[in-house]
Design an enzyme around this catalytic site. Sequence first.
Site, PDB file in Angstrom:
ATOM      1  N   HIS A  44      18.757   7.154 -34.868  1.00 20.32           N
ATOM      2  CA  HIS A  44      17.721   7.655 -33.978  1.00 20.32           C
ATOM      3  C   HIS A  44      16.529   8.136 -34.801  1.00 20.32           C
ATOM      4  O   HIS A  44      16.627   8.323 -36.019  1.00 20.32           O
ATOM      5  CB  HIS A  44      18.270   8.784 -33.114  1.00 20.32           C
ATOM      6  N   GLU A  46      14.936  10.964 -35.165  1.00 28.09           N
ATOM      7  CA  GLU A  46      15.071  12.207 -35.924  1.00 28.09           C
ATOM      8  C   GLU A  46      15.868  11.988 -37.212  1.00 28.09           C
ATOM      9  O   GLU A  46      15.540  12.550 -38.262  1.00 28.09           O
ATOM     10  CB  GLU A  46      15.784  13.278 -35.084  1.00 28.09           C
ATOM     11  N   ALA A 148       0.930 -14.755 -11.837  1.00 30.30           N
ATOM     12  CA  ALA A 148      -0.318 -15.386 -12.246  1.00 30.30           C
ATOM     13  C   ALA A 148      -0.832 -16.157 -11.045  1.00 30.30           C
ATOM     14  O   ALA A 148      -0.138 -17.019 -10.499  1.00 30.30           O
ATOM     15  CB  ALA A 148      -0.083 -16.332 -13.434  1.00 30.30           C
ATOM     16  N   GLU A 288       9.443 -13.048 -12.148  1.00 30.65           N
ATOM     17  CA  GLU A 288       8.363 -13.992 -12.423  1.00 30.65           C
ATOM     18  C   GLU A 288       8.085 -14.946 -11.262  1.00 30.65           C
ATOM     19  O   GLU A 288       7.240 -15.820 -11.376  1.00 30.65           O
ATOM     20  CB  GLU A 288       8.673 -14.785 -13.694  1.00 30.65           C
TER      21      GLU A 288
END
Length: 399
Positions: A44, A46, A148, A288
């Site tokens: 991770h 950190e 689109a 899509e």
Amino acid sequence: MIRALELATRGRAGTSPNPMVGSVIVKNGRVIAEGYHRRAGCDHAEIVALKKAGRRARGATVYVTLEPCCHTGCTGPCTEALIRAGVARVIYASVDPHPMVKGKGDRRLRQAGIKVERGLLKREAEALNEAYYAYHRTGRPFVTLKMAQTLDGRVATATGDSQWISSPWSLRLAHQLRAENDAVMVGAGTVRADNPALTVRLVKGKNPYRIVVSSRGELPKNSQLLRGNGDLRTIVATSASGVRRLARMNRLKGLICWGVGRGKNGRLDPGDLIQQAAAFGLHSILVEGGSALATSLLKASLVDKVVLVLGPMIIGQGTPAIGDLGIRKLADGIVMERVSVERAGPDPRPDPSPRRWFLRLPGGPAGAARGERTRNRRGALGWGSSSMRSRSSTRTTGS
């Protein structure tokens, strides 16, 4: 924290089902280390930063975009690593909605005597991981509808020709969106008309699961979704009779089949479809097409975000992007919270982001939409005419 958010975006398309997280360690007013979560199963953010800082982390302040985890999964708890490193303060942007964390990481750090602050750039951090937050808050995948269309709202001509309405840049954007989502979903009509592969090719990233929604279980023998299913990631969402049809035609080999219930109209129930996806473990879905699938999901208020690309052309009669939503009054229209517009090569594209505070960060596709669903008085998802006006004006002023 801004730098931590920038770092987090470097993990885009690689961390799911984990969130994108960045971390910066500061001591005596200077950055001494930084890191980000690269992909699921890896350290991770950190931990990456702490390893770089080494002994210098003692007494330092750690900035991280998400509440540190306190449980053991593929990696150990970040809270214990922070405590062992002797950091003095932890500042994180947002609470982790995962039920195994959700405030527990914060409490563990405080119990260990570490000063903890939260909420810095919280909204930006949550917008960055919209799918992660949506999944853990709603119990279902975050659904993005990508379309689109022409300036007059068509996705294909009267003869069914649809390749290509958008520019090569927009196609690259579509592949980036595929890489960022756990699955891409299309209807059977799109498979018959376009024979898509639904893989990631124009950008780096892993292939998503490929979901075909077909009430009758129709999947052409020459479909790329069958021939290119070496990774066993093609899913057919169909009715019980559709499963039997595929079995009779010997098309089940290598396929994952979901038996989806039918709604009152006799068609596949979109709510059950999305719940099947949640049960499968999908956190995000990119839809899509085609028009019928998009319409059914919108009517069921199951779309969380819309990415709309307009090709600079008018074709007149053809297939509409969205079918009948049952809206008869403008007051009941679907309205997005906010729509912004930018160029996608020669194509203008509205960017439906949820709030004006959204911080655009590097690392993702230019102008990738980051939004959340809104509801009008009918409880429907918001998507309105103002977005179309803003988009059209952008086109006419030089796009």
